[in-house]
Each structure stands twice: as C-alpha cells, then as structure tokens.
Design a protein around this motif. Structure first.
Motif, PDB file in Angstrom:
ATOM      1  N   PRO A   1       0.818  -1.222   0.000  1.00 51.14           N
ATOM      2  CA  PRO A   1       0.000   0.000   0.000  1.00 51.14           C
ATOM      3  C   PRO A   1       0.850   1.270   0.000  1.00 51.14           C
ATOM      4  O   PRO A   1       1.865   1.347   0.700  1.00 51.14           O
ATOM      5  CB  PRO A   1      -0.800  -0.096   1.299  1.00 51.14           C
ATOM      6  N   ALA A   2       0.431   2.252  -0.778  1.00 49.16           N
ATOM      7  CA  ALA A   2       1.094   3.555  -0.755  1.00 49.16           C
ATOM      8  C   ALA A   2       0.940   4.151   0.632  1.00 49.16           C
ATOM      9  O   ALA A   2      -0.126   4.066   1.240  1.00 49.16           O
ATOM     10  CB  ALA A   2       0.482   4.472  -1.799  1.00 49.16           C
ATOM     11  N   GLY A   3       2.021   4.708   1.166  1.00 42.89           N
ATOM     12  CA  GLY A   3       1.980   5.317   2.481  1.00 42.89           C
ATOM     13  C   GLY A   3       2.287   4.373   3.634  1.00 42.89           C
ATOM     14  O   GLY A   3       2.432   4.814   4.765  1.00 42.89           O
ATOM     15  N   ASP A   4       2.410   3.087   3.359  1.00 45.12           N
ATOM     16  CA  ASP A   4       2.738   2.115   4.406  1.00 45.12           C
ATOM     17  C   ASP A   4       4.253   1.908   4.384  1.00 45.12           C
ATOM     18  O   ASP A   4       4.777   1.028   3.700  1.00 45.12           O
ATOM     19  CB  ASP A   4       2.000   0.800   4.156  1.00 45.12           C
ATOM     20  N   SER A   5       4.955   2.742   5.144  1.00 41.05           N
ATOM     21  CA  SER A   5       6.419   2.728   5.124  1.00 41.05           C
ATOM     22  C   SER A   5       7.016   1.409   5.587  1.00 41.05           C
ATOM     23  O   SER A   5       8.067   0.996   5.105  1.00 41.05           O
ATOM     24  CB  SER A   5       6.976   3.879   5.969  1.00 41.05           C
ATOM     25  N   ASP A   6       6.354   0.735   6.524  1.00 44.72           N
ATOM     26  CA  ASP A   6       6.859  -0.560   6.991  1.00 44.72           C
ATOM     27  C   ASP A   6       6.778  -1.610   5.881  1.00 44.72           C
ATOM     28  O   ASP A   6       7.729  -2.362   5.661  1.00 44.72           O
ATOM     29  CB  ASP A   6       6.084  -1.044   8.219  1.00 44.72           C
ATOM     30  N   ALA A   7       5.653  -1.652   5.173  1.00 49.30           N
ATOM     31  CA  ALA A   7       5.497  -2.597   4.057  1.00 49.30           C
ATOM     32  C   ALA A   7       6.491  -2.269   2.947  1.00 49.30           C
ATOM     33  O   ALA A   7       7.071  -3.172   2.335  1.00 49.30           O
ATOM     34  CB  ALA A   7       4.070  -2.572   3.522  1.00 49.30           C
ATOM     35  N   MET A   8       6.714  -0.973   2.711  1.00 52.44           N
ATOM     36  CA  MET A   8       7.668  -0.569   1.672  1.00 52.44           C
ATOM     37  C   MET A   8       9.085  -0.969   2.068  1.00 52.44           C
ATOM     38  O   MET A   8       9.855  -1.467   1.245  1.00 52.44           O
ATOM     39  CB  MET A   8       7.582   0.934   1.430  1.00 52.44           C
ATOM     40  N   ALA A   9       9.455  -0.772   3.329  1.00 55.79           N
ATOM     41  CA  ALA A   9      10.790  -1.151   3.794  1.00 55.79           C
ATOM     42  C   ALA A   9      11.013  -2.649   3.611  1.00 55.79           C
ATOM     43  O   ALA A   9      12.076  -3.072   3.139  1.00 55.79           O
ATOM     44  CB  ALA A   9      10.967  -0.764   5.263  1.00 55.79           C
TER      45      ALA A   9
END
Length: 179
Positions: A51-59
């Motif tokens: 999801p956009a804005g989910d920094s933990d998922a992006m990391a």
C-alpha cells in the motif's frame, strides 16, 4: 549506469498482477517496456499489494528486492514517492523509479526518477492501428468497468484514432460481459 539486459529489476505494486485488472494492465505494459529494452522475465521480481503510504510494508519490499540483487526498483504508484525518496538516499547503489502521473518531479535527483507518460497519446495510436487493421471497418474497445469512468480521455483518444482510420467504434464494458 545500468545495463538493462544484465541487472535484476524489482517491481512494486499496490495490487496483484494476477488478480487485479488495473495492476495487470500496468505490469503487462512494464513487461513490454523492459522486454524492448533487452531484459528478460527472469530478471524481474514482483512485490504485490504494497500500500502507498505504508512505510513498513515498503521497507520490507525494498529489503526483499535488494537482498535478491535488484539494482533497479520501479514503483507503480505515485503515492510511493515519499518512501522512494527516503530509500533512494539510504541505498545510493540502487536506482529507483516511480511511475505515475500524479508524482511530481520536484526534489527528484541522483538515483530517483519519476516516469510520466500521457497514456491518451498511445491510445490514439492504438486506435489508428486497430482501425487500419480492421477488415470490416469496425473496432471494439473493451474497458474494465472499475476504471472506465476515470479513463475517459484514453477511451476518447482511442476512438478518435480509430475514426481517423475510417473505423466505427463500439464500446463494451466488462461488467456487461457474461462469462
């Protein structure tokens, strides 16, 4: 500098490229682009449902892709820009690119780029090609009912292209198609 024919590429999307029509459309366009640039399917690793804005998922996604040796990571949502800016600074040996017309290009530097395209221009050319190829002068445009209202400019561009080639255009919405 990157040699697209030899590097591993990471692809991050908010959807599922097998189940979500919108995500599949973008992924197929991406596959065509990297194929034309000389890369093969075995060079691409996909991270789905980030999801956009989910920094933990992006990391987690970026860590996974970098551990797999990806030196180019492409994000398919303009909402990824803030996270991509952060991770680009932290990972100077990895190139990042965000695809999405809503991502502004300010503060883009070094190993981060924004990829923008006017889709309607390609739709116009596709309409010309379809109209020219039609033996009976008729062309159908099939749209996903979920996204069709947002894509009026693209649909209209396709229709204008087909009409310029002398074809009649019919529109079919997938919600009207029975399996």
């Amino acid at each position: 500098q990157l040699d697209i024919g030899t590097i591993n590429i990471g692809y991050i999307t908010t959807g599922d490229v097998e189940e979500d029509a919108y995500a599949a459309l973008h992924y197929n366009q991406f596959k065509n682009a990297y194929g034309l640039a000389g890369a093969g399917n075995g060079q691409v690793t996909v991270e789905k449902k980030v999801p956009a804005g989910d920094s933990d998922a992006m990391a987690k996604a970026i860590d996974d892709l970098s551990s797999r040796g990806c030196r180019l990571i492409v994000g398919m949502d303009a909402g990824y820009k803030a996270d991509f800016e952060k991770f680009a600074k932290e990972n100077p040996t990895i190139f990042f690119a965000i695809a999405g017309s809503a991502a502004d290009e300010s503060s883009v530097e070094g190993n981060l780029a924004v990829l923008n395209a006017s889709v309607y221009q390609g739709e116009y050319l596709a309409g010309i090609a379809a109209g020219t190829a039609s033996e009976k002068g008729k062309v159908a445009y099939i749209a996903d009912s979920t996204y069709a209202p947002a894509d009026n400019a693209n649909v209209n561009a396709f229709a204008q292209g087909a009409k310029s080639a002398g074809a009649e255009v019919f529109f079919v919405n997938t919600k009207d198609v029975k399996a």
